[in-house]
Write a protein that holds these residues in place. Structure first.
Motif, PDB file in Angstrom:
ATOM      1  N   ARG A   1      17.092 -54.038  17.477  1.00  0.00           N
ATOM      2  CA  ARG A   1      16.315 -55.129  16.888  1.00  0.00           C
ATOM      3  C   ARG A   1      14.878 -54.729  16.567  1.00  0.00           C
ATOM      4  NH1 ARG A   1      18.159 -61.119  19.060  1.00  0.00           N
ATOM      5  NH2 ARG A   1      20.413 -60.721  19.067  1.00  0.00           N
ATOM      6  N   LEU A   2      14.169 -54.215  17.569  1.00  0.00           N
ATOM      7  CA  LEU A   2      12.753 -53.931  17.354  1.00  0.00           C
ATOM      8  C   LEU A   2      12.542 -52.810  16.337  1.00  0.00           C
ATOM      9  CD1 LEU A   2      11.369 -54.176  21.014  1.00  0.00           C
ATOM     10  CD2 LEU A   2      11.397 -55.941  19.235  1.00  0.00           C
ATOM     11  N   ALA A   3      13.178 -51.669  16.566  1.00  0.00           N
ATOM     12  CA  ALA A   3      12.981 -50.533  15.659  1.00  0.00           C
ATOM     13  C   ALA A   3      13.456 -50.841  14.239  1.00  0.00           C
ATOM     14  CB  ALA A   3      13.681 -49.288  16.208  1.00  0.00           C
ATOM     15  N   PRO A   4      14.665 -51.399  14.043  1.00  0.00           N
ATOM     16  CA  PRO A   4      15.081 -51.720  12.671  1.00  0.00           C
ATOM     17  C   PRO A   4      14.146 -52.706  11.981  1.00  0.00           C
ATOM     18  CG  PRO A   4      16.975 -51.726  14.129  1.00  0.00           C
ATOM     19  CD  PRO A   4      15.760 -51.623  15.003  1.00  0.00           C
ATOM     20  N   PHE A   5      13.674 -53.710  12.726  1.00  0.00           N
ATOM     21  CA  PHE A   5      12.769 -54.677  12.092  1.00  0.00           C
ATOM     22  C   PHE A   5      11.474 -54.005  11.655  1.00  0.00           C
ATOM     23  CE2 PHE A   5       9.197 -57.600  12.249  1.00  0.00           C
ATOM     24  CZ  PHE A   5       9.620 -58.573  11.357  1.00  0.00           C
ATOM     25  N   LEU A   6      10.887 -53.209  12.530  1.00  0.00           N
ATOM     26  CA  LEU A   6       9.636 -52.529  12.187  1.00  0.00           C
ATOM     27  C   LEU A   6       9.812 -51.633  10.971  1.00  0.00           C
ATOM     28  CD1 LEU A   6       8.530 -51.789  15.817  1.00  0.00           C
ATOM     29  CD2 LEU A   6       7.039 -52.849  14.115  1.00  0.00           C
ATOM     30  N   LYS A   7      10.929 -50.958  10.889  1.00  0.00           N
ATOM     31  CA  LYS A   7      11.157 -50.054   9.759  1.00  0.00           C
ATOM     32  C   LYS A   7      11.373 -50.823   8.460  1.00  0.00           C
ATOM     33  CE  LYS A   7      12.758 -46.224  12.612  1.00  0.00           C
ATOM     34  NZ  LYS A   7      13.891 -45.380  13.051  1.00  0.00           N
ATOM     35  N   THR A   8      12.015 -51.990   8.546  1.00  0.00           N
ATOM     36  CA  THR A   8      12.165 -52.790   7.329  1.00  0.00           C
ATOM     37  C   THR A   8      10.819 -53.325   6.847  1.00  0.00           C
ATOM     38  OG1 THR A   8      12.577 -54.847   8.561  1.00  0.00           O
ATOM     39  CG2 THR A   8      14.500 -53.518   7.947  1.00  0.00           C
ATOM     40  N   ARG A   9       9.853 -53.418   7.739  1.00  0.00           N
ATOM     41  CA  ARG A   9       8.506 -53.844   7.355  1.00  0.00           C
ATOM     42  C   ARG A   9       7.666 -52.678   6.856  1.00  0.00           C
ATOM     43  NH1 ARG A   9       7.951 -58.659   5.863  1.00  0.00           N
ATOM     44  NH2 ARG A   9       5.703 -58.298   6.021  1.00  0.00           N
ATOM     45  N   GLY A  10       8.238 -51.492   6.827  1.00  0.00           N
ATOM     46  CA  GLY A  10       7.522 -50.337   6.301  1.00  0.00           C
ATOM     47  C   GLY A  10       6.733 -49.563   7.327  1.00  0.00           C
ATOM     48  N   ALA A  11       6.998 -49.785   8.600  1.00  0.00           N
ATOM     49  CA  ALA A  11       6.260 -49.065   9.646  1.00  0.00           C
ATOM     50  C   ALA A  11       6.804 -47.651   9.794  1.00  0.00           C
ATOM     51  CB  ALA A  11       6.358 -49.799  10.977  1.00  0.00           C
ATOM     52  N   SER A  12       5.956 -46.670   9.615  1.00  0.00           N
ATOM     53  CA  SER A  12       6.336 -45.290   9.883  1.00  0.00           C
ATOM     54  C   SER A  12       5.981 -44.906  11.311  1.00  0.00           C
ATOM     55  CB  SER A  12       5.636 -44.338   8.911  1.00  0.00           C
ATOM     56  OG  SER A  12       4.222 -44.470   9.007  1.00  0.00           O
ATOM     57  N   VAL A  13       5.112 -45.711  11.935  1.00  0.00           N
ATOM     58  CA  VAL A  13       4.695 -45.471  13.314  1.00  0.00           C
ATOM     59  C   VAL A  13       4.286 -46.813  13.912  1.00  0.00           C
ATOM     60  CG1 VAL A  13       2.277 -45.034  12.708  1.00  0.00           C
ATOM     61  CG2 VAL A  13       3.207 -44.057  14.804  1.00  0.00           C
TER      62      VAL A  13
ATOM     63  N   GLY B   1      13.147 -63.837  26.268  1.00  0.00           N
ATOM     64  CA  GLY B   1      12.123 -62.801  26.361  1.00  0.00           C
ATOM     65  C   GLY B   1      11.061 -63.008  25.307  1.00  0.00           C
ATOM     66  N   ASP B   2      10.287 -61.957  25.059  1.00  0.00           N
ATOM     67  CA  ASP B   2       9.204 -62.006  24.072  1.00  0.00           C
ATOM     68  C   ASP B   2       9.191 -60.730  23.252  1.00  0.00           C
ATOM     69  OD1 ASP B   2       7.754 -64.416  24.075  1.00  0.00           O
ATOM     70  OD2 ASP B   2       6.790 -63.890  25.969  1.00  0.00           O
ATOM     71  N   GLY B   3       8.889 -60.864  21.986  1.00  0.00           N
ATOM     72  CA  GLY B   3       8.721 -59.715  21.104  1.00  0.00           C
ATOM     73  C   GLY B   3       7.915 -60.134  19.890  1.00  0.00           C
ATOM     74  N   ILE B   4       6.685 -59.672  19.805  1.00  0.00           N
ATOM     75  CA  ILE B   4       5.767 -60.095  18.741  1.00  0.00           C
ATOM     76  C   ILE B   4       5.296 -58.862  17.982  1.00  0.00           C
ATOM     77  CG2 ILE B   4       3.609 -61.310  18.221  1.00  0.00           C
ATOM     78  CD1 ILE B   4       3.946 -62.591  21.077  1.00  0.00           C
ATOM     79  N   VAL B   5       5.442 -58.889  16.666  1.00  0.00           N
ATOM     80  CA  VAL B   5       4.973 -57.803  15.806  1.00  0.00           C
ATOM     81  C   VAL B   5       3.820 -58.334  14.962  1.00  0.00           C
ATOM     82  CG1 VAL B   5       5.540 -56.268  13.883  1.00  0.00           C
ATOM     83  CG2 VAL B   5       7.201 -56.624  15.728  1.00  0.00           C
ATOM     84  N   ILE B   6       2.711 -57.626  14.990  1.00  0.00           N
ATOM     85  CA  ILE B   6       1.528 -58.022  14.219  1.00  0.00           C
ATOM     86  C   ILE B   6       1.215 -56.923  13.206  1.00  0.00           C
ATOM     87  CG2 ILE B   6      -0.927 -58.598  14.321  1.00  0.00           C
ATOM     88  CD1 ILE B   6      -0.481 -59.568  17.186  1.00  0.00           C
ATOM     89  N   GLU B   7       1.139 -57.304  11.938  1.00  0.00           N
ATOM     90  CA  GLU B   7       0.731 -56.395  10.869  1.00  0.00           C
ATOM     91  C   GLU B   7      -0.688 -56.781  10.458  1.00  0.00           C
ATOM     92  OE1 GLU B   7       3.558 -56.082   7.593  1.00  0.00           O
ATOM     93  OE2 GLU B   7       5.078 -57.038   8.849  1.00  0.00           O
TER      94      GLU B   7
ATOM     95  N   PHE C   1       7.101 -63.566  15.304  1.00  0.00           N
ATOM     96  CA  PHE C   1       7.630 -63.866  16.628  1.00  0.00           C
ATOM     97  C   PHE C   1       9.141 -63.687  16.518  1.00  0.00           C
ATOM     98  CE2 PHE C   1       3.725 -66.234  16.082  1.00  0.00           C
ATOM     99  CZ  PHE C   1       3.044 -66.009  17.267  1.00  0.00           C
ATOM    100  N   LEU C   2       9.638 -62.580  17.046  1.00  0.00           N
ATOM    101  CA  LEU C   2      11.039 -62.235  16.853  1.00  0.00           C
ATOM    102  C   LEU C   2      11.942 -63.024  17.796  1.00  0.00           C
ATOM    103  CD1 LEU C   2      10.756 -58.356  16.442  1.00  0.00           C
ATOM    104  CD2 LEU C   2      10.585 -60.146  14.706  1.00  0.00           C
ATOM    105  N   ASP C   3      13.161 -63.249  17.357  1.00  0.00           N
ATOM    106  CA  ASP C   3      14.165 -63.888  18.198  1.00  0.00           C
ATOM    107  C   ASP C   3      14.808 -62.801  19.054  1.00  0.00           C
ATOM    108  OD1 ASP C   3      16.140 -65.335  19.384  1.00  0.00           O
ATOM    109  OD2 ASP C   3      17.242 -65.799  17.538  1.00  0.00           O
ATOM    110  N   VAL C   4      14.394 -62.726  20.307  1.00  0.00           N
ATOM    111  CA  VAL C   4      14.886 -61.682  21.211  1.00  0.00           C
ATOM    112  C   VAL C   4      15.679 -62.270  22.366  1.00  0.00           C
ATOM    113  CG1 VAL C   4      13.039 -60.061  20.622  1.00  0.00           C
ATOM    114  CG2 VAL C   4      12.713 -61.680  22.517  1.00  0.00           C
ATOM    115  N   GLY C   5      16.137 -63.504  22.215  1.00  0.00           N
ATOM    116  CA  GLY C   5      16.813 -64.151  23.319  1.00  0.00           C
ATOM    117  C   GLY C   5      15.808 -64.590  24.367  1.00  0.00           C
TER     118      GLY C   5
END
Length: 313
Positions: A99-111, A70-76, A64-68
């Motif tokens: 925020r969203l793209a850098p976080f996803l990439k640090t988690r190893g998401a290529s897509v 709003g909402d932003g949830i990433v599920i692996e 559950f990302l801190d997006v101010g």
């Protein structure tokens, strides 16, 4: 020397000493000798261990990302797929890019495999709209009601322009990602589809004995209309950023969440979370996590218990 010649014994070569004083040739350590002799077996064992790690299911990880505000949830998922559920803010600009793209990439998401929209308000889609332009997901998932709204139509048109496949979820439908099951609990056919909040997708994410409820921005009216859908869950994403009109006592009695996450902006103009909502959650024995206080909140589960890690506390 003369005595040695007389006895028929060859004298030692110049500089040579008795055999007992000759240094033994250097030998590699025992573990290295064993490696040289059995290196093929060790290599095979390492390969098997690597294959087991890849093939065995991993944990389900929810951020559950801190997006101010709003909402932003990433599920692996254990199948190594990435789901983005909402991604918007009214207080953070450049959310998708910074925020969203850098976080996803640090988690190893290529897509981004799936991007899910609970409803097309700005505080849920502003960053997702950026991602559709710069890093389109494979699939965009939303309800027919969301797609009918003006902002939803614009989102669907952008997805089509970027070659993103659009899927629609309706009440009673499910999607499966390995052992993870995403069920659509609402909206039902009688929902006020002209109110995008009340027509939010209500989703349950289940993995073995663990379940997460994502109710979008519904209020107590929809909670009552969907009363038959509620069952006990492990974790609740609190509806509408903790607004006072939702997360009622009857709903909490049915859902019985062990923990709840409220995503909202610090000192936001809406007064989220409402003190009454917080009191109801506390009365239900629910542990509460707030993104403005705790930062991003990570939940890891093996399908049985769950470990919750707030990043700022």
């Amino acid at each position: 020397k003369q005595a040695a010649l007389a006895a028929g014994v060859s004298p030692p070569a110049p500089g040579a000493g008795p055999a007992v004083f000759q240094p033994a040739p250097a030998r590699p350590p025992l573990y290295w000798r064993l490696w040289l002799r059995r290196r093929w077996l060790a290599a095979a064992l390492l390969a098997v261990l690597a294959a087991v790690k890849l093939l065995l299911p991993g944990p389900l990880i929810i951020h559950f990302l801190d997006v101010g505000q709003g909402d932003g949830i990433v599920i692996e998922t254990p199948s190594h797929h990435f789901w983005l559920v909402d991604g918007g803010s009214t207080t953070v600009s450049g959310l998708g890019e910074y925020r969203l793209a850098p976080f996803l990439k640090t988690r190893g998401a290529s897509v981004i495999d799936f991007a899910v929209v609970s409803h097309p308000d700005r505080d849920h889609i502003s960053g997702l709209t950026e991602l559709l332009t710069m890093w389109p997901p494979k699939y965009l998932i939303l309800s027919p009601a969301a797609a009918a709204a003006d902002s939803g139509q614009a989102l669907v048109a952008l997805a089509a322009d970027k070659g993103v496949k659009v899927l629609y979820m309706r009440q009673g439908e499910q999607m499966r990602d390995g052992q993870v099951v995403i069920s659509c609990l609402g909206p039902d056919e009688g929902a006020d589809l002209w109110d995008v909040n009340q027509a939010s997708l209500v989703l349950e994410v289940a993995y073995k004995d663990f379940s997460l409820l994502l109710p979008g921005d519904i209020d107590s009216r929809v909670e009552a209309a969907l009363a038959a859908q509620w069952r006990s869950v492990s974790l609740l994403k609190v509806a509408h950023h903790g607004a006072g009109g939702g997360t009622g006592a009857d709903f909490l009695a049915a859902a019985q969440p062990l923990a709840a996450v409220i995503s909202c902006g610090e000192n936001n103009i809406y007064g989220h979370p409402h003190p009454d909502t917080v009191k109801r959650l506390e009365a239900a024995g629910c542990r509460i996590y707030l993104t403005p206080r705790d930062g991003a909140v990570q939940v890891i589960t093996n399908g049985k218990g769950m470990r919750i890690r707030p990043f700022l506390t």
